[in-house]
Design an enzyme around this catalytic site. Structure first.
Site, short mmCIF file in Angstrom:
data_model
loop_
_atom_site.label_atom_id
_atom_site.label_comp_id
_atom_site.label_asym_id
_atom_site.label_seq_id
_atom_site.Cartn_x
_atom_site.Cartn_y
_atom_site.Cartn_z
N ASP A 372 19.81 -1.25 -3.62
CA ASP A 372 18.63 -1.82 -2.95
C ASP A 372 18.30 -1.07 -1.66
O ASP A 372 19.18 -0.54 -1.00
CB ASP A 372 18.91 -3.29 -2.63
CG ASP A 372 17.63 -4.05 -2.36
OD1 ASP A 372 16.54 -3.51 -2.61
OD2 ASP A 372 17.71 -5.20 -1.88
N TRP A 377 13.81 2.24 3.19
CA TRP A 377 14.29 3.51 3.78
C TRP A 377 13.13 4.50 3.88
O TRP A 377 12.95 5.17 4.91
CB TRP A 377 15.41 4.08 2.90
CG TRP A 377 15.90 5.41 3.39
CD1 TRP A 377 16.88 5.65 4.31
CD2 TRP A 377 15.43 6.70 2.97
NE1 TRP A 377 17.03 7.01 4.50
CE2 TRP A 377 16.16 7.67 3.68
CE3 TRP A 377 14.45 7.13 2.05
CZ2 TRP A 377 15.96 9.04 3.52
CZ3 TRP A 377 14.25 8.49 1.90
CH2 TRP A 377 15.00 9.42 2.62
N ARG A 385 6.94 5.40 -0.97
CA ARG A 385 8.09 4.68 -1.56
C ARG A 385 8.83 5.50 -2.62
O ARG A 385 10.05 5.43 -2.73
CB ARG A 385 7.61 3.35 -2.17
CG ARG A 385 7.22 2.32 -1.14
CD ARG A 385 6.75 1.05 -1.82
NE ARG A 385 7.80 0.45 -2.61
CZ ARG A 385 8.75 -0.37 -2.14
NH1 ARG A 385 8.74 -0.70 -0.87
NH2 ARG A 385 9.66 -0.86 -2.93
N HIS A 389 12.97 6.40 -3.80
CA HIS A 389 13.67 6.39 -5.09
C HIS A 389 14.30 7.75 -5.36
O HIS A 389 15.37 7.86 -5.95
CB HIS A 389 12.71 6.00 -6.22
CG HIS A 389 12.13 4.62 -6.02
ND1 HIS A 389 12.91 3.55 -5.69
CD2 HIS A 389 10.85 4.16 -6.07
CE1 HIS A 389 12.14 2.47 -5.56
NE2 HIS A 389 10.89 2.82 -5.78
N THR A 418 13.20 -6.17 -15.03
CA THR A 418 11.94 -6.61 -15.64
C THR A 418 10.98 -7.13 -14.57
O THR A 418 9.77 -7.08 -14.73
CB THR A 418 12.20 -7.70 -16.70
OG1 THR A 418 13.17 -8.62 -16.17
CG2 THR A 418 12.75 -7.14 -17.98
N GLU A 419 11.53 -7.55 -13.42
CA GLU A 419 10.67 -8.01 -12.32
C GLU A 419 9.99 -6.82 -11.61
O GLU A 419 8.96 -6.98 -10.96
CB GLU A 419 11.48 -8.78 -11.26
CG GLU A 419 11.92 -10.17 -11.69
CD GLU A 419 13.13 -10.14 -12.63
OE1 GLU A 419 13.89 -9.15 -12.60
OE2 GLU A 419 13.29 -11.09 -13.42
N LEU A 481 33.87 8.60 -17.07
CA LEU A 481 33.20 7.40 -16.57
C LEU A 481 32.11 6.95 -17.54
O LEU A 481 31.33 7.79 -18.03
CB LEU A 481 32.55 7.75 -15.22
CG LEU A 481 31.64 6.70 -14.60
CD1 LEU A 481 32.46 5.54 -14.03
CD2 LEU A 481 30.78 7.32 -13.50
C1 FPP Z 1 15.50 -0.82 -5.24
O1 FPP Z 1 14.94 -0.46 -4.00
C2 FPP Z 1 15.64 0.34 -6.11
C3 FPP Z 1 15.00 0.52 -7.29
C4 FPP Z 1 14.07 -0.48 -7.85
C5 FPP Z 1 15.14 1.76 -8.07
C6 FPP Z 1 16.50 2.41 -8.07
C7 FPP Z 1 16.47 3.66 -8.86
C8 FPP Z 1 17.10 4.81 -8.53
C9 FPP Z 1 17.96 4.92 -7.34
C10 FPP Z 1 16.99 6.01 -9.43
C11 FPP Z 1 18.05 5.89 -10.44
C12 FPP Z 1 18.15 7.05 -11.30
C13 FPP Z 1 18.78 7.04 -12.48
C14 FPP Z 1 18.93 8.30 -13.23
C15 FPP Z 1 19.37 5.83 -13.08
P1 FPP Z 1 13.56 -1.10 -3.53
O2 FPP Z 1 12.45 -0.18 -3.87
O3 FPP Z 1 13.45 -2.47 -4.10
O4 FPP Z 1 13.76 -1.13 -1.98
P2 FPP Z 1 13.10 -2.17 -0.96
O5 FPP Z 1 13.76 -3.48 -1.23
O6 FPP Z 1 13.46 -1.59 0.36
O7 FPP Z 1 11.64 -2.17 -1.24
#
Ligand code: FPP
Length: 593
Positions: A372, A377, A385, A389, A418-419, A481
């Site tokens: 999260d 960040w 945004r 990611h 899904t949300e 893993l």
């Molecule tokens: C939550 O932060 C994060 C996500 C919804 C996406 C996480 C995905 C990755 C880190 C990429 C993963 C890559 C692979 C290959 C699996 P948020 O956007 O909800 O943060 P916020 O709460 O600060 O808005």
């Protein structure tokens, strides 16, 4: 200078002369870039000269104002065809092509990618100009993303674990845009000489400036405001990307990055100060300013390369002569995959951190993570945004390395719930693009990682489903893993599906409703073989489990940390594991003595 051992003395002399010619060209036409190249490890510098001289040459062929556009394009096409022939034969009679050919062969650069960038330069010949910033950005990326990535490839060859796909790093494309815009402002007089205005019409219109104003070099208040605006934009892009990239780059490349931003920033200052001269001559940074920026950077870079390159890295043995990396080789499933066999050992931590000693019996078998805080960040760092990611994906890479190093069996990450469909379509599609790129080209699956996908295909783009399925298939025999990625996953939906499956089995007489047990229910879950979660970790200060693995995490120890996911690295995973070893797991019973 690096050389192949099979060259004769005469060939070596020709090669040395070719690299020196590239160096001369870069030093005279692009002193700023030349000075920045001097910050790279010495053995990598000749390749920098060759790459930059080749791109500069291609650009110059198109900029020859005395020639008709068709003629310029024809020259570039011929040069590119000759380059391809040289790359195939491994030698050339032209100094720039000879140096580039040697670099490509010697360092295993990505030929297809480089030629793609040259083609993007070529496309400028058919263009009148660009209409929007979006178009301008695409042009900037197509022409400029490849060659810094080749430099990273060289650093990897020198033994430094750096990310090669810079385009996936947060802020990198912004950085390229900042450089490209500064370069465009610097080259304005030359472009105007050639009759080109490459700034987007969109921004000219906004400031009520016409291409004719610029071509006739009228220094009107509107032109002045336009230049000031562009200088401000370039500066803001460079600064915001510096903040974002610094967090992900090791020390050596970070010095190059910092110095680049400082030097380009000084160029922007000089451009702003130059006033109308910016339309008439190339503006140079005063010598004392360059020295103030470059002097300390050179000293720091020399020390850092000495400290961070592994022994022998600086003079690494010649790599195999593999001119191109074929990313599309060995299609194994419904689509092309790129899986290292045998898998590579874990990449060491960039500061050399080693995992703590934890007896295997004390390690949790299964750790699940809610990654999260990406969005917050990014916002905090002035980035969109999706850059959060992107940075999150880089953090995941490191955590996976840490999981491999310590010998964790199962790691499950929440990548898209899904949300998460409630987010803007733009964010969602960029997040999918990041995941796809990461699973296809990132380093995750270069190691002993078996990928499993948990979630539903409903509503997911086909190319995402394809990559998840094909990489699951390609890594199915790995024994290190198991990395479970939850994409389009919802815990309750999973339970409801298991309930429906049981109900169907009951209706068909296969299951006696009176005998439904926890075990039987679990057998109807889509991932019934998944072990229970021992430790559930969520970053970014939120104290919730958010519909994540409700069945499997029923007795999980919870671990919450404050830092946003992009700031996490493997040491945070190890810290979480150490914390876990101190927990007394009762599971409803007495505390074990
Ligand atoms: C939550 O932060 C994060 C996500 C919804 C996406 C996480 C995905 C990755 C880190 C990429 C993963 C890559 C692979 C290959 C699996 P948020 O956007 O909800 O943060 P916020 O709460 O600060 O808005």
């Amino acid at each position: 200078m690096r050389r192949t051992t099979t060259r004769s003395g005469r060939e070596r002399a020709a090669l040395d002369a070719a690299y020196q010619e590239c160096r001369r060209l870069v030093r005279t036409t692009r002193p700023t870039e030349h000075a920045l190249m001097a910050l790279m490890p010495p053995s990598a510098q000749p390749v920098c000269w060759a790459l930059y001289a080749a791109f500069g040459h291609a650009d110059d062929l198109l900029d020859r104002s005395e020639e008709a556009p068709g003629e310029r394009g024809r020259r570039l096409r011929e040069w590119r065809a000759a380059l391809e022939a040289d790359l195939a034969s491994g030698t050339s009679d032209d100094p720039i092509r000879l140096a580039l050919t040697d670099s490509v062969w010697h360092w295993g650069l990505d030929l297809a990618d480089l030629l793609g960038a040259l083609d993007a330069v070529q496309r400028d010949d058919d263009r009148e100009g660009v209409a929007t910033w979006q178009e301008w950005r695409e042009r900037a990326h197509a022409q400029n993303v490849s060659w810094p990535e080749q430099l990273m490839r060289m650093l990897v060859r020198c033994g430094l674990p750096v990310p090669v796909r810079l385009r996936d790093l947060p802020g990198f494309t912004r950085f390229v845009e900042g450089l490209f815009l500064t370069d465009m402002l610097r080259d304005l007089p030359e472009d105007l000489d050639g009759g080109h205005v490459w700034l987007p019409t969109e921004v000219l219109d906004r400031f009520h400036v016409t291409p004719a104003d610029l071509l006739s070099r009228r220094w009107t208040p509107a032109v002045q405001q336009l230049i000031a605006h562009l200088v401000g934009e370039a500066r803001a892009w460079l600064e915001s990307s510096r903040r974002a990239l610094r967090a992900t780059l090791p020390l050596g490349p970070a010095i190059v990055l910092d110095t680049t931003v400082d030097l380009f920033g000084a160029e922007l200052d000089a451009i702003l100060r130059a006033g109308p001269a910016v339309l008439h001559r190339q503006i140079r940074v005063p010598g004392h300013t360059r020295l103030r920026i470059l002097g300390p950077a050179r000293a720091r870079a020399a020390v850092v390369w000495r400290l961070t390159l592994p022994p022998g890295g600086e003079a690494a043995t010649a790599p195999a002569r593999t001119p191109a990396v074929d990313r599309t080789a060995a299609p194994e499933f419904s689509m092309a995959t790129r899986i290292s066999e045998p898998p590579l050992p874990p990449r060491p931590h960039r500061d050399g951190a080693r995992p703590p000693e934890i007896a295997p019996a004390q390690l949790p078998e299964h750790v699940a993570i809610v990654m999260d805080g990406n969005g917050r960040w990014a916002t905090r760092n002035g980035l969109p945004r999706d850059e959060g990611h992107r940075a999150g994906a880089v953090a995941l890479r490191d955590v996976v390395q840490g999981a491999l190093e310590i010998g964790l069996a199962h790691l499950t990450v929440y990548a898209f719930s899904t949300e998460n469909w409630k987010r803007s379509p733009d964010e969602v599609s960029k997040l999918f693009a990041i995941m796809r790129a990461e699973l296809l080209d990132g380093e995750l699956l270069d190691h002993d990682v078996r990928l499993r996908w948990i979630g539903s295909p409903d509503g997911l783009p086909d190319d995402v489903v394809d990559v998840l399925r094909s990489q699951e298939h390609a890594t199915r025999n790995r024994t290190g893993l198991t990395l479970n990625v939850c994409v389009n996953y919802g815990g309750r939906a999973e339970l409801a599906r298991a309930g429906a499956s049981l109900a169907r089995a009951a209706l068909s007489g296969e299951v006696d409703p009176a005998r439904v047990s926890e075990q039987l229910f679990a057998a109807h879950l889509p991932h019934h073989a998944l072990p229970d979660v021992d430790l559930l970790w969520r970053t970014s200060g939120e104290l919730r489990v958010s519909n994540f693995l409700p069945w499997h995490a029923h007795y999980a120890e919870l671990h919450f940390t404050d830092q946003p996911w992009p700031e996490v690295d493997r040491q945070d995973l190890w810290q979480a594991l150490e914390t876990y070893t101190h927990r007394k797991r009762r599971k409803g019973g007495r505390v074990a003595e």
